[in-house]
Design a protein around this motif. Structure first.
Motif, mmCIF file in Angstrom:
data_model
loop_
_atom_site.group_PDB
_atom_site.id
_atom_site.type_symbol
_atom_site.label_atom_id
_atom_site.label_comp_id
_atom_site.label_asym_id
_atom_site.label_seq_id
_atom_site.Cartn_x
_atom_site.Cartn_y
_atom_site.Cartn_z
ATOM 1 N N THR A 664 -2.175 -4.348 6.632
ATOM 2 C CA THR A 664 -0.845 -3.610 6.702
ATOM 3 C C THR A 664 -0.227 -3.621 5.342
ATOM 4 N N VAL A 665 -0.376 -2.583 4.521
ATOM 5 C CA VAL A 665 0.214 -2.319 3.253
ATOM 6 C C VAL A 665 1.838 -1.934 3.184
ATOM 7 N N GLN A 666 2.638 -2.723 2.696
ATOM 8 C CA GLN A 666 4.125 -2.591 2.894
ATOM 9 C C GLN A 666 4.851 -2.073 1.787
ATOM 10 N N LEU A 667 5.452 -1.013 1.687
ATOM 11 C CA LEU A 667 6.364 -0.497 0.597
ATOM 12 C C LEU A 667 7.515 -0.867 0.676
ATOM 13 N N TYR A 668 8.388 -1.546 -0.226
ATOM 14 C CA TYR A 668 9.602 -1.982 -0.377
ATOM 15 C C TYR A 668 10.317 -1.314 -1.477
ATOM 16 N N ALA A 669 11.684 -1.142 -1.470
ATOM 17 C CA ALA A 669 12.170 -0.542 -2.414
ATOM 18 C C ALA A 669 13.572 -1.550 -2.674
ATOM 19 N N SER A 670 14.154 -1.599 -4.010
ATOM 20 C CA SER A 670 15.399 -1.850 -4.212
ATOM 21 C C SER A 670 15.944 -0.818 -5.097
ATOM 22 N N ASP A 671 17.336 -1.120 -5.114
ATOM 23 C CA ASP A 671 18.264 -0.205 -5.774
ATOM 24 C C ASP A 671 19.193 -0.862 -6.480
ATOM 25 N N PRO A 672 18.908 -1.348 -7.682
ATOM 26 C CA PRO A 672 19.724 -2.532 -8.259
ATOM 27 C C PRO A 672 20.977 -2.097 -8.899
#
Ligand code: BGC
Length: 748
Positions: A664-672
């Motif tokens: 399960t390839v997971q994509l995360y993001a941050s908005d610094p």
């Protein structure tokens, strides 16, 4: 249109009392099974045309008898609909919902819901009180067992998948039922994890974390919603007009049925909103159509409809005419719901003589697959697992031959005898009977055992002294090649009204693991639980560890499949596992503080003095497989973009191991940099792929500016969803911690 007309004709003929009767949702109770002759309160209500729906029927025959009686008691022959708690399967009990969430397999989850729907429909049920889609970040709360976990994106996808599974294309189809999104809303965030307790949430968290699963379920066409017991930001949900009428109906365009939870209307009085008549008026005014079990609508609405209500303490009053109008609207929605189910034209839907139930065998196959897919391989030192089939196994601990706990909480139609216990599953797979020894009790304290008994579970207990139990157990361990220790909690340790102060393993079981580790035998620990338990030193002492939840009728078979390599471990944590019970609530998407827990601040930082920095962590999304998956570097189609553009993130993954893997390839993001502090990481997408040995695959994720909208809110209804230009970071990998990052700049 026809639907509207049929309902319109009925409405025109109905008396006020008949309309109020439609708003009454009652439990079947035990008595009515014998049919028309029995005199029970439910029977009396049916004879008087005072029942809109019934839940908890135990057979098609009794439901049929009730329907006949309902039709005879209703001047206009309006049928009741039948509902039930079909939470993780019906007769075929699948793994508990938090376990299913850990499969991250949306097709599989949809399939389990579809199977449950077909089983339920074949018993004359029309409506299920599911999916439960409360976000839960506090394992003290027992209903985390029923929940899709801590993450809004994963939970929203599960809400949609389960709604599709239950309802199919049309809830009137013979093998489908109406879904009910519950508990609306915030029920999973009670203070201190105590069930039913109040919920204080920022409007932003409500909008961006707790409401998205409901939004997804509504968008998928869910036919009904159940309101939660708790208050949100001081206003109990059963009187929460801004959320029910405002957000749900006006905001999301929901035009289905809203039902109360069990005596939820009555409980408004205990919440402090006033006497029963005020509670009823406020619930109806807030948008609740049906009153479950409490009968307060039935009792109070006739007078309210004559006299209206004045509640100066609440700044609330409604005229008699307004009450009549609200009753009309609620009754109209109940009748529309019945007509959508196809009941107005066929009141005996699903109650015919020969219903087509799905195959029990197929159900068991699906349950076994689901159990294997939900099991998480947490640790596997020196590739101890999978075990060779010819090893001499000692199965130790209170779950080694257990059936009852495997069903998990809310398996109201499951049967203990359908469970194949672990010792039998191991024997079937290896051909050899494993040695079984009890080892430790599930609870150490008698008072807790008594409490559990109140909840309807008889915790099986070995009454010998711990020393005597351990002596026998150690002998079994010494005689084996490998020890499989089965520990965890009883099914009613988790579930409704089963909050725990400290979500960890009972002390006798921890002592058992220490003793087993000292034998020097390879030690596999399997945890059966209803919540993410803090594993503490057990995780260090085990050579291999599986988190197996309460896996349903085929739970132990799924575990055996993983233990012996008949299935490849695919589970990934849908909730963070605490290291210590005191660090809850715990979730991956927390916002950073000004003094982060790690980094330059040695002392004055957001952390606990007594939790070591190097404590083992099992983060959200984590889970091992038997193979090795190599991740290539992620690449963006462009590292700058306009808000109207779609950017592609691609990466190659390769199975370099000798067997099939499910990754399960997971994509995360941050908005610094944003107007307010944003989660350090948020899941924005994931893809599950099955790779055969040596197979490589190129994965492409689509990134749009929409994924970066967030709410700014002074109040619920004044919320503004915004998005900023600037740089965001994208992190892709096998879990929320072990990722590779790239940066993307939104120019607008
Ligand atoms: C629970 C609901 C359930 C209802 C009917 C309540 O106590 O909160 O989830 O559907 O009972 O059984």
């Amino acid at each position: 249109m026809e639907e509207q007309e049929a309902v319109g004709r009925l409405m025109a003929e109905m008396t006020l009392a008949e309309k109020i009767g439609q708003l009454n949702l009652l439990a079947a109770g035990e008595g009515l099974v014998t049919g028309a002759a029995q005199h029970t309160p439910l029977a009396r209500r049916l004879d008087a045309g005072q029942v809109g729906a019934i839940f908890g029927t135990k057979s098609r025959a009794s439901a049929r008898a009730m329907q006949e009686r309902a039709l005879a008691g209703s001047r206009l022959s309006i049928p009741v609909f039948f509902a039930e708690d079909v939470i993780h399967g019906h007769r075929t009990v699948f793994p508990i919902n938090i376990a299913l969430a850990c499969s991250w397999d949306l097709d599989l989850i949809e399939e389990t819901a579809a199977h449950a729907a077909a089983e339920a429909a074949a018993e004359g049920l029309h409506h299920v009180f599911a999916p439960m889609i409360d976000i839960s970040r506090d394992p003290r709360w027992g209903r985390v067992a029923e929940s899709p976990g801590e993450d809004p994106l994963l939970a929203a996808r599960i809400a949609a998948a389960m709604t599709r599974g239950f309802q199919g294309r049309n809830i009137a189809d013979a093998d489908r039922v109406a879904a009910c999104l519950k508990h609306f809303v915030g029920y999973g965030a009670p203070e201190s994890g105590r069930d039913y307790d109040n919920v204080s949430l920022s409007w932003e968290d409500l909008l961006a974390v707790h409401l998205p699963p409901f939004q997804a379920g509504v968008a998928e066409g869910a036919a009904s919603v159940m309101v939660a017991f708790n208050a949100v930001n001081k206003l109990p949900m059963h009187a929460n007009k801004p959320l029910i009428e405002g957000w749900l109906r006006k905001g999301e365009g929901f035009d289905g049925l809203v039902i109360s939870d069990y005596t939820g209307v009555k409980e408004l009085t205990a919440h402090g909103l006033g006497p029963a008549a005020v509670a009823v008026a406020r619930a109806l005014h807030a948008g609740i159509d049906m009153d479950m079990v409490g009968e307060d609508f039935l009792e109070k609405l006739p007078t309210l409809a004559r006299e209206g209500v004045e509640a100066p303490h609440a700044g609330f009053s409604l005229s008699a005419a307004e009450i009549v109008d609200l009753v009309d609207k609620a009754c109209h929605r109940v009748l529309i719901f019945k007509s959508r189910l196809g009941l107005l034209s066929n009141p005996f839907k699903g109650l015919a003589e020969n219903p087509v139930a799905p195959s029990r065998q197929e159900g068991r196959k699906l349950a076994r697959k689901a159990a294997a897919r939900s099991t998480i391989l947490i640790k596997n030192d020196h590739s101890l697992l999978p075990l060779p089939l010819d090893q001499k196994v000692a199965l130790i601990g209170p779950f080694a031959a257990d059936r009852a706990n495997m069903l998990g909480t809310w398996a109201v139609s499951g049967k203990v005898e359908d469970v194949i216990p672990l010792n039998e599953a191991v024997k079937a797979l290896t051909g050899t009977e494993p040695a079984v020894a009890w080892g430790a009790n599930i609870v150490d304290e008698l008072w807790l055992e008594q409490r559990l008994n109140v909840h309807g579970v008889t915790v099986e207990r070995d009454s010998r002294s711990e020393d005597a139990i351990l002596k026998e157990t150690m002998a079994a361990a010494h005689a084996a090649d490998v020890v499989i220790a089965t520990i965890g909690e009883a099914k009613e340790h988790a579930g409704e009204s089963s909050s725990r102060l400290a979500p960890d393993l009972p002390a006798p079981q921890r002592r058992l693991i220490s003793r087993l580790a000292n034998t020097g035998k390879p030690l596999v620990v399997v945890v059966f639980a209803g919540r993410p338990l803090a594993l503490g030193e057990v995780a260090e002492k085990a050579d291999a560890l599986l988190f197996a939840w309460h896996g349903g009728i085929a739970g132990p078979q799924g575990v055996a499949d993983v233990l012996f390599g008949a299935a490849s471990p695919a589970g990934r944590l849908a909730v963070s596992l605490p290291t210590h019970p005191g660090e809850v609530p715990l979730y991956h998407a927390a916002e950073p503080t000004g003094r982060p827990s790690l980094g330059n601040f040695q002392k004055f930082r957001s952390n606990w003095l007594d939790l070591p920095d190097d404590a083992i962590r099992f983060p959200f999304g984590f889970g091992l497989g038997y193979g090795t998956v190599r991740y290539g570097s992620p690449a963006l189609s462009s590292d700058t973009a306009m808000a109207t553009e779609t950017v592609l993130l691609s990466l190659k993954i390769e199975n370099t191991g000798p067997g099939e893997v499910v990754e399960t390839v997971q994509l995360y993001a941050s908005d610094p940099v944003a107007r307010v502090t944003r989660p350090a990481r948020m899941l924005i997408d994931f893809k599950q792929v099955t790779l055969s040995a040596g197979e490589a695959r190129e994965l492409v994720f689509e990134i749009t500016a929409q994924q970066f909208r967030y709410p700014i809110a002074l109040s619920l209804l004044s919320a503004e969803w915004v998005r900023d230009p600037g740089t965001i970071q994208l992190h892709v990998g096998a879990n929320s911690r072990d990722t590779q990052s790239v940066e993307l700049k939104w120019l607008t």
